[in-house]
Enzyme design. Structure first.
Site, short mmCIF file in Angstrom:
data_model
loop_
_atom_site.label_atom_id
_atom_site.label_comp_id
_atom_site.label_asym_id
_atom_site.label_seq_id
_atom_site.Cartn_x
_atom_site.Cartn_y
_atom_site.Cartn_z
N ASP A 488 0.75 -1.16 0.13
CA ASP A 488 -0.06 -0.01 -0.08
C ASP A 488 0.85 1.15 -0.05
O ASP A 488 0.32 2.31 -0.31
CB ASP A 488 -0.94 0.07 1.31
CG ASP A 488 -2.22 -0.70 0.99
OD1 ASP A 488 -2.58 -0.39 0.01
OD2 ASP A 488 -3.00 -0.79 2.01
C1 GLC Z 1 -0.93 2.88 5.73
C2 GLC Z 1 0.00 1.55 6.53
C3 GLC Z 1 -0.21 0.39 5.63
C4 GLC Z 1 -1.57 0.12 5.39
C5 GLC Z 1 -2.44 1.35 4.78
C6 GLC Z 1 -3.94 0.98 4.57
O1 GLC Z 1 -0.32 2.95 4.55
O2 GLC Z 1 1.31 1.87 6.75
O3 GLC Z 1 0.53 -0.74 6.12
O4 GLC Z 1 -1.77 -0.95 4.53
O5 GLC Z 1 -2.29 2.36 5.67
O6 GLC Z 1 -4.60 1.93 4.07
C1 GLC Z 2 -1.45 -3.58 5.52
C2 GLC Z 2 -2.78 -3.53 4.52
C3 GLC Z 2 -2.43 -4.71 3.34
C4 GLC Z 2 -1.37 -4.30 2.53
C5 GLC Z 2 -0.16 -4.39 3.76
C6 GLC Z 2 1.24 -3.99 2.94
O1 GLC Z 2 -1.44 -4.86 6.14
O2 GLC Z 2 -4.02 -4.15 5.46
O3 GLC Z 2 -3.57 -4.47 2.57
O4 GLC Z 2 -1.19 -5.25 1.66
O5 GLC Z 2 -0.40 -3.55 4.71
O6 GLC Z 2 1.21 -2.81 2.51
#
Ligand code: GLC
Ligand code: GLC
Length: 812
Positions: A488
């Site tokens: 993300d």
């Molecule tokens: C933030 C977190 C990430 C997560 C995302 C969800 O970026 O660091 O881990 O997946 O939010 O929207």
């Molecule tokens: C968080 C989010 C997931 C994403 C991950 C890596 O765990 O929930 O959707 O893949 O972060 O960014």
């Protein structure tokens, strides 16, 4: 001193010190009503939606930590204490907290009085039951006062924490004997209320927080408790609470119990009131009648035990008694890993001690992956989940990134454009069909964007998912990344320079250039399942077309996705490489190495081994494999959130546990059992041992992230419970290392083990049939099945029996 230990026979984790390195919580509830419950009785509960239907208040990031919960106070002739240690923190003569499957039991003793607090959500009821068993272990008679305490949330947890100009005026309660009703907003558009009640006549009550505590006191010093006198206060606005007072006398050796119920009740709109302004209590009375006696509570606990026994009996490992390593594996795989998978099924990423319950809904990719870990336990519910997820897809195959659990509607604030999303639906559907053999799901009519009239068979959704990736390609023929892929925080089309802007939702432009090698890996990994499904449904043309897309994708990966010693991660919006030897930082990323090898890329030409060796050499630590190296030392406009984190945290070179199992699975495909197991072991809680204090989060479940080597607090974990790590580690250990994997035609058996594992047994309930599978590895190999017999008959290929089956597998 250690903080606790696993009690495998009881399927409990037993905590022996209340001052754990971080609150260690458990989840109560299995269907509609849930509670978070810490080892010091902290936490809160809600009905179905942690944001919109919150029953009790909780303040995240509070001082001191974990304040607020379901508290019981004892005033023993001026000596005030809590069985859960907090909030008063009076030193206990003994303390124990047992977190079990769907229940917790805290026992505290002081001054010859022992109190056992049992908390659970009964199956089928929208309520928490809290039983307090008190026993006089002293030589003389004891008279003391017991107080209960909960603080109500005004339902919408977001509003509750922000809109005080309104909230301080709307609180309303009713009291009826020992029943305390919280009915804020019931007069207007709500048709639900909360009840907090006890099974004996109380000697006083409070429903107004200030009256109970005293305005300038914390939970650790309620005036009413210290003065041993309830105020019988009626909340009017401000902060409604529920508190009972009981005067109790116990002879030496005598015990008694008080049963409390904290429940959610609903009335039909035309039956809301029993008289003007007085709520209709009929549903509450029905609920409370079920928990009046200890026998009723015991029966409900028995039912809960049977429920878990049934769920866990579908996959059970029996190791050899002398195999210490495998005993630890069984503790994870038989109990805690599967338990955590069910929690992720229920919570997605909504409510934990790190997810506030007011933020995220259900994630398209998260829920699809979570499903991999629970489909064998609750296949019917997995079926429903797949259809819900698919209904948030758009007609072009892209998808809402999140949807709201109550309405099942896609979440507009977050929108779509995460280009890995569509593919996870194929993964989830394939896993479901393999587990159940229920091909009928593919014919279910499912709408796009929940819009009536747009229904098409689920199979069509899979086509659109596949085609979306196959047709959204960049200059190198690799998939366009969109806002982000699985990571993300790799936001290649964002370029955000404005503080506070969301990296995920601010895709300032679509470069049409930024590409993801990881999405190529996910595509190649799930394509064979997709093609097989097409073929078996007679959709040969689609299958042929998909095969051509797969060839083209492989070629693109071979020509533009290999960096010499590992796979590239991506191309940015300028067409520059990410995750390459040529980069100054972020030279190697974990994700594509896992997925491309899982997809079989490089297995025949040595690149798979090279890339896995590079991972070991460059990303491995004692606590797991880091996401990338070297960490980004400064913010980079072209990369987005990943470079916003200080080095070693989260996606910036943290150990993001979720993708560690991908490497372990990849090692299994490469046939290296010892290394696959090493990767598994490094993040498995049962193997934590001395690192518990450093790790801080619960030593019985996975955390999303462990701080990487660049962080000051390397080894410290965060974001426990709600992580895709649960599902993927379960897939890894059950299907790849222990090697029992559903295929379209039956069970595939293909373990990949450390040589030292000589034998084990797995009982597996599969499509209604019980398989007792004995793996014999006297040969001491890492991989390779020499022979399989099913009920005495030799067999090759996938196993499917029409009656209970004894399966003997000889490796060699
Ligand atoms: C933030 C977190 C990430 C997560 C995302 C969800 O970026 O660091 O881990 O997946 O939010 O929207
Ligand atoms: C968080 C989010 C997931 C994403 C991950 C890596 O765990 O929930 O959707 O893949 O972060 O960014």
């Amino acid at each position: 001193m250690s903080y606790g230990f696993f009690d495998d026979a009881n399927r409990e984790y037993c905590i022996r010190r209340p001052d754990t390195p971080y609150p260690w919580i458990n989840y109560l509830g299995s269907q509609d009503f849930f509670g978070l419950f810490s080892n010091t009785a902290g936490g809160y509960c809600f009905y179905r939606d942690a944001r919109l239907m919150r029953l009790t208040r909780y303040r995240y990031n509070n001082v001191p930590a974990d304040a607020g919960g379901r508290y019981f106070y004892i005033n023993d002739n001026g000596d005030v204490w809590n069985p859960s240690w907090k909030p008063c923190k009076a030193q206990l003569d003994s303390y124990e907290c047992r977190h079990g499957l769907g229940y917790s039991v805290i026992t505290g003793a002081r001054g010859g009085l022992s109190a056992t607090h049992t908390a659970f959500v009964p199956l089928g009821d929208a309520a928490e039951v809290h039983r307090l068993e008190l026993s006089n272990q002293s030589g003389g008679k004891k008279t003391f006062t017991l107080f209960s305490f909960v603080e109500f949330c005004l339902w919408n947890a977001m509003d509750d924490a922000a809109n005080f100009q309104r909230n301080f005026s709307i609180g309303e309660v009713e009291v009826c004997g020992s029943e305390i009703y919280h009915k804020t907003e019931y007069r207007e558009r709500r048709n639900h209320y909360a009840v907090f009640s006890a099974n004996r006549v109380s000697d006083g009550f409070d429903t107004d927080r200030e009256s109970f505590l005293g305005l300038y006191n914390g939970f650790e010093r309620p005036d009413a408790v210290f003065e041993q006198k309830s105020r019988n206060s009626m909340a009017s606005g401000w902060a409604p609470i529920g508190s009972h007072m009981f005067e109790i006398a116990l002879e030496p050796g005598e015990s008694t119990s008080v049963i409390f119920v904290l429940g959610y009740c609903e009335n039909p709109d035309d039956e809301k009131f029993e008289s003007p302004g007085v709520i209709n209590k009929a549903p509450a009375k029905r609920l409370l009648a079920k928990f009046q006696t200890d026998a009723q509570v015991e029966r409900a606990l028995e039912e809960l035990r049977a429920y878990w026994e049934n769920l866990l009996s579908r996959w059970r490992l029996t190791p050899r008694d002398d195999d210490a390593k495998m005993l630890k594996v069984s503790r994870m795989v038989n109990i805690w890993n599967q338990y955590q998978c069910m929690v992720t099924f229920n919570m997605s990423r909504s409510a934990s001690y790190f997810e506030s319950g007011i933020g995220r809904g259900m994630g398209f990719r998260d829920s699809s992956q979570d499903l991999l870990g629970f489909v064998h336990m609750v296949p019917e519910r997995a079926r429903e989940r797949i259809l819900d997820i698919a209904a948030t897809q758009f007609a072009d195959g892209s998808a809402y990134h999140q949807y709201q659990p109550l309405t099942k509607k896609g979440n507009l604030e977050v929108g779509s454009g995460f280009n890995d999303d569509p593919l996870w639906l194929i993964g989830a559907a394939a896993a479901y069909v393999k587990e159940t053999g229920d091909w009928g799901i593919l014919d279910e009519q499912v709408p796009f964007d929940l819009e009536e009239g747009t229904e098409v068979p689920l199979m069509e959704h899979l086509h659109r998912s596949f085609d979306y990736t196959a047709t959204h390609l960049g200059p190198h023929g690799l998939p366009l990344i969109g806002r982000a892929d699985w990571n993300d925080c790799l936001n290649l089309n964002c370029f955000s320079a404005t503080p506070g802007e969301s990296f995920q939702t601010t895709a300032n432009f679509e470069s049409g250039v930024a590409e993801s090698v990881l999405i190529a890996g996910i595509f190649l990994y799930y394509a064979p399942d997709y093609i097989e499904i097409c073929r078996r449904r007679g959709e040969a043309e689609k299958a042929d077309r998909a095969e051509r897309a797969v060839s083209a994708m492989k070629e693109a990966v071979n020509n533009h996705g290999w960096d010499g010693e590992w796979f590239l991660r991506a191309y940015d919006a300028h067409g520059k490489k990410i995750g390459s030897n040529e980069c100054d930082e972020g030279q190697i990323f974990i994700e594509p190495q896992g997925f491309l090898v899982m997809a079989g890329v490089g297995l025949d030409d040595g690149r798979a081994i090279r890339t896995l060796d590079s991972v070991k050499e460059r990303l491995d630590t004692d606590f797991g494999i880091m996401l990338q190296q070297p960490a980004y030392s400064a913010y980079r406009l072209n990369l987005g959130e990943i470079s916003s984190y200080p080095p070693g945290y989260k996606e910036n070179a943290g150990i993001f546990c979720h993708n560690n199992p991908w490497i372990s699975i990849a090692e299994c495909y490469a046939g290296r059992g010892a290394r696959a197991f090493e990767v598994y072991r490094k993040i498995a809680p049962a193997f934590l041992k001395d690192a518990v204090k450093l790790h801080r989060t619960e030593p019985y479940v996975y955390s999303q992230m462990v701080a990487g080597r660049d962080a000051t607090r390397h080894g410290e974990a965060k974001n426990s419970w709600l992580t895709g790590t649960a599902a993927w580690t379960f897939v890894n250990i059950s299907q790849h290392i222990l090697g029992i994997r559903p295929g379209f035609d039956g069970l595939i058996i293909d373990p990949c083990l450390p040589r030292g594992v000589k034998s084990y047994k797995v009982e597996r309930l599969f499509r209604g049939v019980r398989y007792a599978i004995m793996i014999d590895n006297t040969a001491g190999v890492e991989k390779g099945v020499k022979s399989i017999t099913v009920n005495g008959k030799p067999l090759t290929g996938e196993i499917l029996s029409d009656r209970d089956a004894e399966v003997i597998v000889v490796m060699g």
